[in-house]
Design an enzyme around this catalytic site. Structure first.
Site, mmCIF file in Angstrom:
data_model
loop_
_atom_site.group_PDB
_atom_site.id
_atom_site.type_symbol
_atom_site.label_atom_id
_atom_site.label_comp_id
_atom_site.label_asym_id
_atom_site.label_seq_id
_atom_site.Cartn_x
_atom_site.Cartn_y
_atom_site.Cartn_z
ATOM 1 N N ASN A 28 22.200 -33.583 -10.110
ATOM 2 C CA ASN A 28 20.874 -32.958 -9.949
ATOM 3 C C ASN A 28 20.127 -33.338 -8.675
ATOM 4 O OD1 ASN A 28 20.418 -35.485 -11.063
ATOM 5 N ND2 ASN A 28 18.673 -34.801 -12.281
ATOM 6 N N GLU A 31 21.055 -45.538 -15.073
ATOM 7 C CA GLU A 31 19.854 -44.689 -14.967
ATOM 8 C C GLU A 31 20.176 -43.415 -15.740
ATOM 9 O OE1 GLU A 31 17.089 -45.678 -13.457
ATOM 10 O OE2 GLU A 31 17.925 -47.476 -12.551
ATOM 11 N N CYS A 53 15.647 -35.796 -14.473
ATOM 12 C CA CYS A 53 15.634 -36.764 -15.585
ATOM 13 C C CYS A 53 14.225 -37.049 -16.081
ATOM 14 C CB CYS A 53 16.333 -38.044 -15.172
ATOM 15 S SG CYS A 53 15.758 -38.656 -13.590
#
Ligand code: NAP
Length: 473
Positions: free
Chosen positions: A151, A247, A281
């Site tokens: 992303n 993450e 995210c």
């Protein structure tokens, strides 16, 4: 175009290639090397060997390499943005913004490279410690495996490669299969910037097929991973005693209290919900709005969302384009319909149009619905009402994730309460949870991960603290 592997400062052929297709028009972009086990092990050997050279570079040499990368990125930023826009179907405006942030990330890495230092330790504070001069130094950890998602294919690579090089480490980078070209571009820029050969290697191929070779190898001293919780868990379970930072995902929430300025707040939350098709995210997924302003907030939100332009990622005015895969478009559609079937109201969107999932606004969604409790990672947001502020905090915390949360309020007591009570890695007051600048500490609690990024904080994770004690008497 044929994209070869990058190992030891040169391109390397391999036996197998995978067609990389545009998520938007599905045309072929490149044939991308699919690394074999032997290729990955070679990349590890080369990175392991180069660790000695990297550890000997001075702080100013490492900083200069990173500064050179910054200069080259500034010159080639439009090319970089177009690579991102094409392989990730990221609208070009957002792709340009990502490259600007990538430049900042490497600029911070260059600055931090010059200020990695330890501290003196007062050994005589303990009886028996007299007559000693002691201090700590931070040493490079060695070879780091960096595994990155699709992303933010340049900036999230920068968040791993930047601090790793700043601290004098070497890297084998495994970018997402959908976005390999951004990673190879960065490797080329580092090579032109004077990075020692073998200090940055890029291997591509299915993570499921080659990930374990990286994660299980003892020569790899740390795995830094950004991606989904499922893969993060697998990595943690298979990486032995290595350092691991994860993450991971989230279903970020924002609380909107009464009395806030709609004109400023609504467009901000719309951008947080729909930037890059919600595939961020810290995308806003859950909005909790005070009962007294709920209806007017929903009207304003829908009106603002309606302004978003859907289209080709390379068009200048596109805000929303294709999601990363057709599988994800179908999954999103199923989750939205499931929620509607279980009582949620559809205020806008709800389906795909010519392969692009429309920005979708759901109302009063039961928190047990997948569009609420799972990470939707799509242009889908829901707006629920709350009466008491404590209930709003409880609803935000009713999540297995905890990356960032936002709250808009004019009441400082509520802001402080939210800051204390919200179970997340970062609380954004009068801001969306989607806010991030690249030097701030960033990372989650619960299933959102472990460890922190943000250059200075990533360097903490990527160095070993050594104590040196001189007996002086
Ligand atoms: P993903 O499917 O987990 O993939 C991430 C990376 O892991 C890719 O390079 C992938 O390779 C690789 N991989 C897959 N299986 C592996 C395995 N068994 N061993 C080792 N590596 C493996 O995630 P994604 O779809 O690219 O990205 C979306 C996710 O990333 C979301 O959950 C999002 O929230 C999260 N994310 C988190 C942050 C953060 O900072 N917290 C930032 C951005 C994104 P392939 O592509 O070849 O499968």
């Amino acid at each position: 175009m044929k994209q070869l592997l990058w190992i030891g400062g040169q391109y390397r052929e391999t036996s197998s290639f995978i067609e990389l297709k545009s998520p938007f028009h599905h045309g072929k972009l490149a044939d991308v090397a699919s690394a074999s086990e032997e290729d990955v092990l070679d990349a590890i050997s080369v990175g392991h060997e180069a660790a000695k050279t990297m550890a000997e570079l001075t702080a100013h040499q490492r900083a200069e390499i990173l500064e050179n990368v910054v200069s080259l990125l500034k010159i080639e930023k439009e090319d970089c943005a177009r690579i991102i826009a094409q392989e990730a179907a990221k609208p070009i405006k957002a792709a340009r913004a990502e490259v600007e942030r990538t430049i900042m990330t490497y600029a911070f890495a260059a600055q931090e490279a010059r200020r990695i230092h330890g501290e003196t330790v007062p050994m005589d504070a303990a009886p028996g410690g007299e007559g000693r001069l002691a201090f700590t130094v931070k040493e490079p950890i060695g070879l780091i495996a960096a595994i990155t998602p699709f992303n933010f294919p340049m900036n999230l690579v920068a968040h791993k490669v930047g601090p790793a090089i700043a601290a004098g480490n070497t890297v084998v980078l495994k970018p997402a299969s959908q976005t390999p070209l951004s990673a190879y571009k960065i490797a080329e820029l580092f090579d032109r910037s004077g990075l020692p050969k073998g200090a940055l290697n890029v291997v591509t191929g299915s993570g499921r097929a080659i990930g374990d070779f990286l994660v299980k190898d003892d020569r790899v001293k740390m795995v830094t991973f950004t991606g989904s919780p499922e893969v993060g868990k697998h990595i943690r379970e298979n990486s032995g005693l290595k350092k691991v930072t994860l993450e991971l995902g989230s279903n970020s929430a924002v609380i909107v209290d009464e009395g806030i300025d709609f004109e400023k707040t609504v467009p901000r939350i719309v951008s947080g919900a729909f930037a890059y098709q919600g595939q961020v995210c810290i995308s806003v997924q859950r909005i909790f709005v005070h009962d007294s302003i709920y209806d007017s907030f929903v009207d304003a939100f829908v009106q603002e969302t309606n302004k978003l332009k859907i289209g080709n990622p390379l068009d200048e005015d596109t805000d929303i384009s294709s999601m990363i895969t057709a599988y994800d478009t179908n999954r999103t559609s199923n989750w939205v319909h499931e929620a509607i079937g279980n009582g949620a109201k559809l205020a806008l969107g709800g389906s795909a149009e010519a392969g692009i999932f429309q920005p979708t606004v759901l109302l009063q969604v039961p928190l047990s619905e997948k569009v609420s409790c799972e990470e939707v990672f799509a242009p889908v947001v829901h707006i629920n009402r709350f009466q008491s502020f404590n209930d709003a905090i409880d609803m935000v915390n009713e999540s297995k994730y905890g990356l960032q949360a936002g709250i808009f309020t004019n009441d400082v007591h509520k802001a402080i309460k939210a800051a204390k009570k919200l179970e997340v890695g970062g609380v954004m007051i009068n801001e969306i949870p989607t806010f991030r600048v690249d030097q701030m500490p960033y990372g989650g609690v619960k299933m959102s991960g472990m460890g922190r990024e943000g250059i200075k904080y990533a360097i903490e994770e990527m160095t070993e603290l050594k104590l040196i004690s001189f007996k002086t008497e």
